[in-house]
Design a protein around this motif. Structure first.
Motif, PDB file in Angstrom:
ATOM      1  N   VAL A 131       6.257  -1.727 -13.581  1.00  0.00           N
ATOM      2  CA  VAL A 131       7.313  -0.588 -13.682  1.00  0.00           C
ATOM      3  C   VAL A 131       8.308  -0.991 -12.797  1.00  0.00           C
ATOM      4  O   VAL A 131       8.218  -1.507 -11.720  1.00  0.00           O
ATOM      5  N   ARG A 132       9.583  -0.415 -13.328  1.00  0.00           N
ATOM      6  CA  ARG A 132      10.641  -0.633 -12.702  1.00  0.00           C
ATOM      7  C   ARG A 132      10.765   0.052 -11.296  1.00  0.00           C
ATOM      8  O   ARG A 132      10.121   1.013 -11.079  1.00  0.00           O
ATOM      9  N   SER A 133      11.029  -1.014 -10.211  1.00  0.00           N
ATOM     10  CA  SER A 133      10.966  -0.386  -8.969  1.00  0.00           C
ATOM     11  C   SER A 133      12.009   0.624  -8.927  1.00  0.00           C
ATOM     12  O   SER A 133      13.115   0.486  -8.937  1.00  0.00           O
ATOM     13  N   LYS A 134      11.568   1.618  -8.212  1.00  0.00           N
ATOM     14  CA  LYS A 134      12.478   2.693  -7.572  1.00  0.00           C
ATOM     15  C   LYS A 134      12.205   2.953  -6.286  1.00  0.00           C
ATOM     16  O   LYS A 134      11.283   3.093  -5.674  1.00  0.00           O
ATOM     17  N   ASN A 135      13.226   3.090  -5.520  1.00  0.00           N
ATOM     18  CA  ASN A 135      13.293   3.515  -4.173  1.00  0.00           C
ATOM     19  C   ASN A 135      12.730   5.233  -3.894  1.00  0.00           C
ATOM     20  O   ASN A 135      13.348   5.900  -4.625  1.00  0.00           O
ATOM     21  N   VAL A 136      11.771   5.213  -3.336  1.00  0.00           N
ATOM     22  CA  VAL A 136      11.194   6.657  -3.303  1.00  0.00           C
ATOM     23  C   VAL A 136      11.050   6.935  -1.775  1.00  0.00           C
ATOM     24  O   VAL A 136      10.413   6.270  -0.994  1.00  0.00           O
ATOM     25  N   VAL A 137      11.489   8.105  -1.178  1.00  0.00           N
ATOM     26  CA  VAL A 137      11.544   8.311   0.103  1.00  0.00           C
ATOM     27  C   VAL A 137      10.195   8.458   0.518  1.00  0.00           C
ATOM     28  O   VAL A 137       9.527   9.208  -0.290  1.00  0.00           O
ATOM     29  N   LYS A 138       9.743   8.059   1.795  1.00  0.00           N
ATOM     30  CA  LYS A 138       8.312   8.189   2.194  1.00  0.00           C
ATOM     31  C   LYS A 138       8.019   9.739   2.280  1.00  0.00           C
ATOM     32  O   LYS A 138       8.757  10.286   2.826  1.00  0.00           O
ATOM     33  N   SER A 139       6.850  10.047   1.937  1.00  0.00           N
ATOM     34  CA  SER A 139       6.154  11.485   2.002  1.00  0.00           C
ATOM     35  C   SER A 139       6.134  11.769   3.332  1.00  0.00           C
ATOM     36  O   SER A 139       5.863  11.114   4.059  1.00  0.00           O
ATOM     37  N   THR A 140       6.177  13.222   3.515  1.00  0.00           N
ATOM     38  CA  THR A 140       5.725  13.743   4.689  1.00  0.00           C
ATOM     39  C   THR A 140       4.448  13.676   4.942  1.00  0.00           C
ATOM     40  O   THR A 140       3.785  13.373   6.163  1.00  0.00           O
ATOM     41  N   PHE A 141       3.511  13.447   3.808  1.00  0.00           N
ATOM     42  CA  PHE A 141       2.233  13.247   3.833  1.00  0.00           C
ATOM     43  C   PHE A 141       1.748  11.789   4.750  1.00  0.00           C
ATOM     44  O   PHE A 141       1.098  11.783   5.517  1.00  0.00           O
ATOM     45  N   GLN A 154      -7.527  -4.425  -0.536  1.00  0.00           N
ATOM     46  CA  GLN A 154      -7.493  -3.161  -0.951  1.00  0.00           C
ATOM     47  C   GLN A 154      -8.956  -2.561  -1.288  1.00  0.00           C
ATOM     48  O   GLN A 154      -9.956  -3.377  -2.014  1.00  0.00           O
ATOM     49  N   LEU A 155      -9.235  -1.300  -1.068  1.00  0.00           N
ATOM     50  CA  LEU A 155     -10.650  -0.701  -1.552  1.00  0.00           C
ATOM     51  C   LEU A 155     -10.668  -0.542  -3.028  1.00  0.00           C
ATOM     52  O   LEU A 155     -11.734  -0.887  -3.655  1.00  0.00           O
ATOM     53  N   THR A 156      -9.704   0.209  -3.558  1.00  0.00           N
ATOM     54  CA  THR A 156      -9.481   0.320  -4.967  1.00  0.00           C
ATOM     55  C   THR A 156      -8.047   0.058  -5.234  1.00  0.00           C
ATOM     56  O   THR A 156      -7.224  -0.264  -4.347  1.00  0.00           O
ATOM     57  N   CYS A 157      -7.821  -0.077  -6.471  1.00  0.00           N
ATOM     58  CA  CYS A 157      -6.618  -0.590  -6.697  1.00  0.00           C
ATOM     59  C   CYS A 157      -5.377   0.196  -6.249  1.00  0.00           C
ATOM     60  O   CYS A 157      -5.311   1.182  -6.516  1.00  0.00           O
ATOM     61  N   GLY A 158      -4.434  -0.679  -5.369  1.00  0.00           N
ATOM     62  CA  GLY A 158      -3.492  -0.001  -4.926  1.00  0.00           C
ATOM     63  C   GLY A 158      -3.669   0.878  -3.488  1.00  0.00           C
ATOM     64  O   GLY A 158      -2.630   1.112  -2.939  1.00  0.00           O
ATOM     65  N   VAL A 159      -4.866   1.129  -3.018  1.00  0.00           N
ATOM     66  CA  VAL A 159      -5.251   1.983  -2.030  1.00  0.00           C
ATOM     67  C   VAL A 159      -6.211   1.304  -1.055  1.00  0.00           C
ATOM     68  O   VAL A 159      -7.163   0.764  -1.424  1.00  0.00           O
ATOM     69  N   SER A 160      -5.744   1.237   0.242  1.00  0.00           N
ATOM     70  CA  SER A 160      -6.381   0.340   1.326  1.00  0.00           C
ATOM     71  C   SER A 160      -7.569   1.212   1.871  1.00  0.00           C
ATOM     72  O   SER A 160      -7.577   2.558   1.895  1.00  0.00           O
ATOM     73  N   GLN A 161      -8.450   0.668   2.699  1.00  0.00           N
ATOM     74  CA  GLN A 161      -9.450   1.386   3.394  1.00  0.00           C
ATOM     75  C   GLN A 161      -8.675   2.230   4.470  1.00  0.00           C
ATOM     76  O   GLN A 161      -9.384   3.395   4.598  1.00  0.00           O
ATOM     77  N   PRO A 172       2.709   6.973  -1.134  1.00  0.00           N
ATOM     78  CA  PRO A 172       3.453   5.988  -2.066  1.00  0.00           C
ATOM     79  C   PRO A 172       2.570   5.116  -2.875  1.00  0.00           C
ATOM     80  O   PRO A 172       2.974   4.684  -3.876  1.00  0.00           O
ATOM     81  N   ALA A 173       1.222   4.740  -2.076  1.00  0.00           N
ATOM     82  CA  ALA A 173       0.343   4.041  -2.992  1.00  0.00           C
ATOM     83  C   ALA A 173      -0.049   4.906  -4.406  1.00  0.00           C
ATOM     84  O   ALA A 173      -0.098   4.456  -5.336  1.00  0.00           O
ATOM     85  N   GLU A 174      -0.136   6.273  -4.218  1.00  0.00           N
ATOM     86  CA  GLU A 174      -0.497   7.122  -5.501  1.00  0.00           C
ATOM     87  C   GLU A 174       0.664   6.889  -6.478  1.00  0.00           C
ATOM     88  O   GLU A 174       0.403   7.108  -7.806  1.00  0.00           O
ATOM     89  N   ILE A 175       1.923   7.053  -5.906  1.00  0.00           N
ATOM     90  CA  ILE A 175       2.963   7.076  -6.807  1.00  0.00           C
ATOM     91  C   ILE A 175       3.134   5.614  -7.682  1.00  0.00           C
ATOM     92  O   ILE A 175       3.329   5.905  -8.777  1.00  0.00           O
ATOM     93  N   GLU A 176       2.695   4.637  -7.051  1.00  0.00           N
ATOM     94  CA  GLU A 176       2.780   3.432  -7.897  1.00  0.00           C
ATOM     95  C   GLU A 176       1.678   3.562  -8.883  1.00  0.00           C
ATOM     96  O   GLU A 176       1.711   2.952 -10.106  1.00  0.00           O
ATOM     97  N   LEU A 177       0.634   4.027  -8.532  1.00  0.00           N
ATOM     98  CA  LEU A 177      -0.544   4.045  -9.408  1.00  0.00           C
ATOM     99  C   LEU A 177      -0.263   5.101 -10.482  1.00  0.00           C
ATOM    100  O   LEU A 177      -0.655   4.948 -11.628  1.00  0.00           O
ATOM    101  N   MET A 178       0.478   6.097 -10.262  1.00  0.00           N
ATOM    102  CA  MET A 178       1.061   7.006 -11.144  1.00  0.00           C
ATOM    103  C   MET A 178       2.071   6.595 -12.242  1.00  0.00           C
ATOM    104  O   MET A 178       2.202   6.459 -13.338  1.00  0.00           O
ATOM    105  N   ARG A 237      -6.131   5.567 -15.216  1.00  0.00           N
ATOM    106  CA  ARG A 237      -6.468   4.273 -14.584  1.00  0.00           C
ATOM    107  C   ARG A 237      -6.680   4.548 -13.189  1.00  0.00           C
ATOM    108  O   ARG A 237      -5.772   5.312 -12.547  1.00  0.00           O
ATOM    109  N   TRP A 238      -7.720   4.014 -12.808  1.00  0.00           N
ATOM    110  CA  TRP A 238      -8.362   4.195 -11.469  1.00  0.00           C
ATOM    111  C   TRP A 238      -8.131   5.662 -11.026  1.00  0.00           C
ATOM    112  O   TRP A 238      -7.722   6.091  -9.868  1.00  0.00           O
ATOM    113  N   LEU A 239      -8.568   6.409 -12.065  1.00  0.00           N
ATOM    114  CA  LEU A 239      -8.621   8.073 -11.928  1.00  0.00           C
ATOM    115  C   LEU A 239      -7.540   8.567 -11.796  1.00  0.00           C
ATOM    116  O   LEU A 239      -7.543   9.846 -11.865  1.00  0.00           O
ATOM    117  N   TYR A 240      -6.297   8.121 -11.883  1.00  0.00           N
ATOM    118  CA  TYR A 240      -5.064   8.747 -11.991  1.00  0.00           C
ATOM    119  C   TYR A 240      -4.534   8.772 -13.287  1.00  0.00           C
ATOM    120  O   TYR A 240      -4.852   7.819 -14.269  1.00  0.00           O
TER     121      TYR A 240
END
Length: 518
Positions: A14-24, A71-78, A252-258, A339-342
């Motif tokens: 997917v086209r790379s877009k700069n997303v501001v790092k979340s408060t989370f 990674q533990l699951t696709c895109g998300v680390s332990q 950020p990892a969830e956004i990439e999965l989405m 995809r990977w529950l998302y």
């Protein structure tokens, strides 16, 4: 339709877009760097590494084509799962009225469900449990023990242990020995010991038991926990609200999965358009959506899709999908994939014969224009979704009046009510691990950066609606996209699904010529 199998299916990144790092994410970083207060023991450290060998779910070692190394699951680390649990405990701690009590948190996995004797449904993990563990095995339980007057806590994962007989039938299990290391918890125990462990833990010292009794993802665990509550005098709390307020803000990892699941869903809609022509069945279009989503990398569709031709589209949740499509009808499709529950969730409406007639074109342009404006308003005003719904009713009412579909002698609340009658569903919901994600986050909360929401205005004009000119009756139209809220303009994650009239007319019925673009 048979030529569908010969079509090339390639989805590029997917086209790379700069997303501001979340408060989370920033909060997670702060938590991971917190110093242990003086006089307290340091939180036991957890080793972060993926064990080798066959487990009860894919790993980066056994399925490197699905999960990148480390990674533990696709895109998300332990580390992210550990940090989520850290943040979860800290947030619950803020809601705890009495620091002098121990706190026991119980988050169960989903249980297997059966459609008939010995025939299981496709297993779907409990989203809250998955969010905190990354564990995809059924019947497990996460227990978090937070002693009184300390910031430290202990995580225990109860799982089905290794059993050669059961594994011969159902496939490999992770087992207790490997589960603690794989899921980065302090300890793993056999699920059979959960009942005694919980009873002993809550009876030793006064405590608060945190457990959601309303959502019974595992009836057996519900029985055990409720029995424990009856037999012991203790306080009870529900942890789900805290989890939902965490889940609604994507990392950020969830956004990439989405982005990935939304891209797959968008491409499946385009292919469905390409395969549409008079005489094709709704069932065949349903099959195209399923096939292209799976081939693109999704596990399955996110929900039973709506594939509604003609007047059937005025039934908002029509899922029979068993009629033939006819010339001069419109086809409304509401679909999405997991995809990977998302999950993605998008809708498009197009003419079966590939050409909008004048009246369908007017209605479609009303819905599309309203949708584009609503997406703009999300970025400009960051208003709650309930207010966005009010805006939708005003916009639809105004546009319908301008086209003389609604009478000119009504205004204000009467005009809004007339628009609501033609679009009685909400315009938006949160999206993520569930299609209607984080339901305990009410839609009267202002949207925030890194939320993902749908924007889905529609018009549904029944054949017997004599308040509307006859040429506009018997039509249902919806245009729905998945939208990422950022610190600047919203990003439409499903933008690859065509929705402009010229683009739609260029694709419909062209499945022999159309190849999914890279």
């Amino acid at each position: 339709m048979h030529s569908l199998k010969r079509l090339s299916w390639t989805i590029g990144k997917v086209r790379s877009k700069n997303v501001v790092k979340s408060t989370f994410e920033s909060q997670l970083r702060c938590i991971s760097k917190m110093e242990t207060p003086q006089g307290q023991k340091e939180q036991p450290r957890i080793s972060l590494s993926i064990p080798t060998g066959e487990m009860g779910q894919p790993t980066c070692h056994t399925h490197p084509h699905l999960i990148p190394a480390g990674q533990l699951t696709c895109g998300v680390s332990q580390a992210e799962y550990v940090n989520r649990r850290d943040f979860f405990v800290r947030k619950l701690q803020m809601e705890m009225e009495n620091e002098h009590l121990n706190h026991v948190i119980v988050i169960p996995a989903a249980a297997k469900q059966y459609m008939t004797e010995k025939i299981p449904y496709t297993f779907r993990q409990n989203s809250d449990f998955y969010y905190l563990t990354g564990c995809m095995e059924p019947g497990a339980v996460l227990v978090i023990i937070k002693p009184a007057q300390t910031d430290n806590y202990q995580t225990i994962l109860f799982v089905h242990d290794k059993n050669s007989h059961d594994e011969m039938w159902e496939g490999p299990r992770t087992g207790c020995n490997a589960a603690a290391k794989l899921f980065a918890v302090h300890e793993a125990r056999p699920i059979e010991s959960f009942s005694k462990y919980l009873s002993r833990t809550v009876s030793t010292k006064p405590c608060v038991l945190w457990y959601n009794r309303e959502t019974a993802s595992n009836p057996e665990i519900v029985t055990i926990v409720c029995k424990t509550l009856e037999q012991n005098t203790m306080r009870w709390g529900d942890p789900q609200r805290v989890l939902h307020f965490m889940r609604v803000i994507k990392s950020p990892a969830e956004i990439e999965l989405m982005k990935e699941t939304c891209c797959i869903g968008a491409q499946s809609i385009n292919m469905a358009m390409a395969c549409t022509k008079p005489g094709v069945s709704e069932h065949s279009i349903n099959a195209v959506l399923d096939f292209t989503s799976r081939q693109g990398g999704a596990e399955h569709l996110a929900f039973p899709p709506v594939v509604a031709g003609g007047h059937r589209a005025t039934h908002i949740h029509y899922v029979a999908n068993n009629q033939l499509l006819h010339d001069n009808e419109m086809l409304l499709v509401d679909t999405g994939c997991q995809r990977w529950l998302y999950n993605s969730d998008l809708s498009r409406t197009w003419p079966v014969n590939g050409k909008f007639n004048p009246y369908h074109k007017i209605l479609y342009e009303i819905v599309l224009t309203a949708q584009k404006r609503l997406i703009q308003l999300l970025g400009e005003q960051r208003q709650p979704l309930d207010q966005l719904f009010d805006q939708m009713c005003r916009l639809l009412g105004t546009y319908l009046q301008q086209e003389r579909i609604l009478p000119h002698n009504i205004d204000g609340n009467e005009l809004i009510a007339s628009a609501y009658r033609l679009c009685p569903h909400h315009v938006s919901h949160y999206l993520g691990l569930d299609v209607h994600d984080s339901p305990l986050v009410r839609r009267n909360v202002a949207v925030q950066t890194n939320m993902i929401v749908t924007v889905e205005p529609g018009l549904y004009i029944r054949n017997d609606d004599h308040s509307v000119p006859a040429e506009f009756r018997g039509v249902g139209i919806r245009v729905e996209d998945d939208v990422l809220i950022t610190d600047s303009d919203p990003i439409v994650l499903t933008a690859d699904a065509v929705k402009e009239i010229d683009d739609i007319e260029a694709i419909v019925g062209k499945h022999k010529e159309y190849t999914l673009r890279e």
